[in-house]
Motif scaffolding. Structure first.
Motif, PDB file in Angstrom:
ATOM      1  N   SER A  99     -16.235 -41.428   3.715  1.00  0.00           N
ATOM      2  CA  SER A  99     -15.886 -42.668   3.023  1.00  0.00           C
ATOM      3  C   SER A  99     -16.548 -42.734   1.652  1.00  0.00           C
ATOM      4  O   SER A  99     -16.130 -43.522   0.789  1.00  0.00           O
TER       5      SER A  99
ATOM      6  N   GLY B  46     -16.687 -44.123   8.868  1.00  0.00           N
ATOM      7  CA  GLY B  46     -17.666 -45.063   8.358  1.00  0.00           C
ATOM      8  C   GLY B  46     -19.057 -44.494   8.577  1.00  0.00           C
ATOM      9  O   GLY B  46     -19.228 -43.308   8.874  1.00  0.00           O
ATOM     10  N   ASN B  47     -20.077 -45.335   8.439  1.00  0.00           N
ATOM     11  CA  ASN B  47     -21.453 -44.893   8.653  1.00  0.00           C
ATOM     12  C   ASN B  47     -21.755 -44.836  10.146  1.00  0.00           C
ATOM     13  O   ASN B  47     -21.934 -45.874  10.798  1.00  0.00           O
TER      14      ASN B  47
ATOM     15  N   ASP C  81     -20.243 -49.923   6.182  1.00  0.00           N
ATOM     16  CA  ASP C  81     -19.277 -50.070   7.273  1.00  0.00           C
ATOM     17  C   ASP C  81     -19.739 -49.165   8.414  1.00  0.00           C
ATOM     18  O   ASP C  81     -19.379 -48.001   8.501  1.00  0.00           O
TER      19      ASP C  81
ATOM     20  N   ILE D 257     -20.204 -47.719  12.265  1.00  0.00           N
ATOM     21  CA  ILE D 257     -19.397 -47.548  13.469  1.00  0.00           C
ATOM     22  C   ILE D 257     -20.211 -46.789  14.503  1.00  0.00           C
ATOM     23  O   ILE D 257     -20.823 -45.760  14.194  1.00  0.00           O
TER      24      ILE D 257
ATOM     25  N   ASN E 128      -9.005 -43.602   7.481  1.00  0.00           N
ATOM     26  CA  ASN E 128     -10.338 -44.168   7.654  1.00  0.00           C
ATOM     27  C   ASN E 128     -10.576 -44.461   9.135  1.00  0.00           C
ATOM     28  O   ASN E 128      -9.714 -45.059   9.789  1.00  0.00           O
TER      29      ASN E 128
ATOM     30  N   SER F  61     -13.391 -46.448  10.975  1.00  0.00           N
ATOM     31  CA  SER F  61     -14.581 -47.276  10.792  1.00  0.00           C
ATOM     32  C   SER F  61     -14.357 -48.611  11.497  1.00  0.00           C
ATOM     33  O   SER F  61     -13.381 -48.781  12.220  1.00  0.00           O
TER      34      SER F  61
ATOM     35  N   CYS G  95     -14.212 -50.076   4.624  1.00  0.00           N
ATOM     36  CA  CYS G  95     -12.958 -49.332   4.669  1.00  0.00           C
ATOM     37  C   CYS G  95     -11.859 -50.135   5.358  1.00  0.00           C
ATOM     38  O   CYS G  95     -12.104 -50.783   6.387  1.00  0.00           O
TER      39      CYS G  95
END
Length: 305
Positions: free
Chosen positions: A117, A167-168, A203, A205, A230, A232, A273
């Motif tokens: 992302s 996402g993160n 963001d 996850i 994406n 997320s 996202c």
């Protein structure tokens, strides 16, 4: 008979969680330069192969997979331009080696390439897959290069590839140097945290939610081929809120020194996202509860997991 799934670079945090979540549905093979034998001893049915992914090809004698997930990458927040060579080797060269090995494989239904992302840059949140990327780090730039290569392989050669932009991620088995495990561990020990002002949003996850989404994309592979998607939560939370939620969950008296560290140059202040394309492909609404998952993560680390 179960379909076959190859996890390339599957010996790390994400790969381990995908194995744990997906092993009941697929026959899984893991290929990596490092294999955690202690962890994978829990899953003797998983086939494991040690190999240098940027230098070696998977043997032609290996039975063809239905799906490949390519996780191989160096992940770093560093802005050092000297990292380009190693990052290109761990991203682009691995992708091209795998393409060369499986380009004529008629059994392969979907090749999932991992992007990031961070390819989007720092303007325009929420980020949609149709937006022009503006990477602001060597890591993000190499990821964008690899994403563009993956899409070229689909357009020019009909290779059944897609790109996932996570996402993160956070969850069990993640290294303690990563943000959320570091915060939880420090708070549990009562140690002071020296951090930025932490107004930047991410963001996040959870690993299980991510694995669920990946499983759904494999199920709907015909709609995923040739797409950038994406994966997320679709929501962003400030790092300060993450720290304070963790401090409350751990009942910690640690001192948190907000602003003790500066932001990185050209910091992304809101990385969120859009998940509309993901929802359309898997025909499910995304409703991940990151803060509930954060409590689960704290509980797991409290239990020594």
């Amino acid at each position: 008979m179960k379909e076959r799934l190859f996890l390339i670079g599957g010996g790390g945090f994400i790969g381990k969680n995908l194995v744990r979540y997906l092993r009941g549905k697929y026959t899984i093979s893991v290929f990596d330069k490092y294999i955690d034998d202690v962890y994978f001893a829990q899953y003797p049915e998983v086939k494991k192969t040690l190999m240098e992914l940027d230098k070696e090809q998977i043997s032609a004698d290996v039975e063809s997979p239905d799906y490949i997930i390519n996780l191989a990458s160096i992940v770093t927040a560093e802005r050092d331009l000297g990292l380009f060579d190693s990052m290109i080797a761990s991203n682009l060269k691995v992708l091209l080696n795998l393409y060369d090995r499986f380009k004529d494989d008629k059994r392969l239904k979907l090749f999932v390439q991992f992007g990031s992302s961070e390819e989007y840059g720092n303007d325009g949140s929420p980020f949609a897959e149709t937006m022009r990327e503006e990477p602001n780090s060597p890591y993000a730039l190499v990821k964008q290069l690899t994403t563009n290569t993956a899409m070229m392989l689909y357009r020019n050669y009909k290779f059944p590839i897609m790109v996932v932009r996570p996402g993160n991620l956070f969850g069990p088995l993640q290294g303690k140097a990563k943000f959320i495990p570091y915060v939880i561990d420090s708070l549990k020990k009562g140690e002071a945290l020296n951090v930025t002002p932490c107004e930047q949003k991410r963001d996040f996850i959870y690993a299980d939610d991510f694995a669920w989404a990946i499983g759904k994309l494999l199920e709907h592979y015909t709609k995923a081929v040739g797409e950038i998607v994406n994966v997320s939560s679709g929501e962003s939370i400030s790092l300060k809120d993450i720290i304070e939620d963790c401090r409350k969950a751990t009942d910690s008296e640690s001192q948190v020194n907000y602003g003790a560290l500066p932001y990185r140059e050209n910091e992304i202040m809101d990385l969120r996202c859009s998940v509309a394309k993901l929802e359309n492909i898997i025909r499910k609404e995304i409703k991940f509860d990151t803060r509930m998952r954060l409590k689960e993560m704290v509980a797991i680390q409290n239990g020594g997991g």
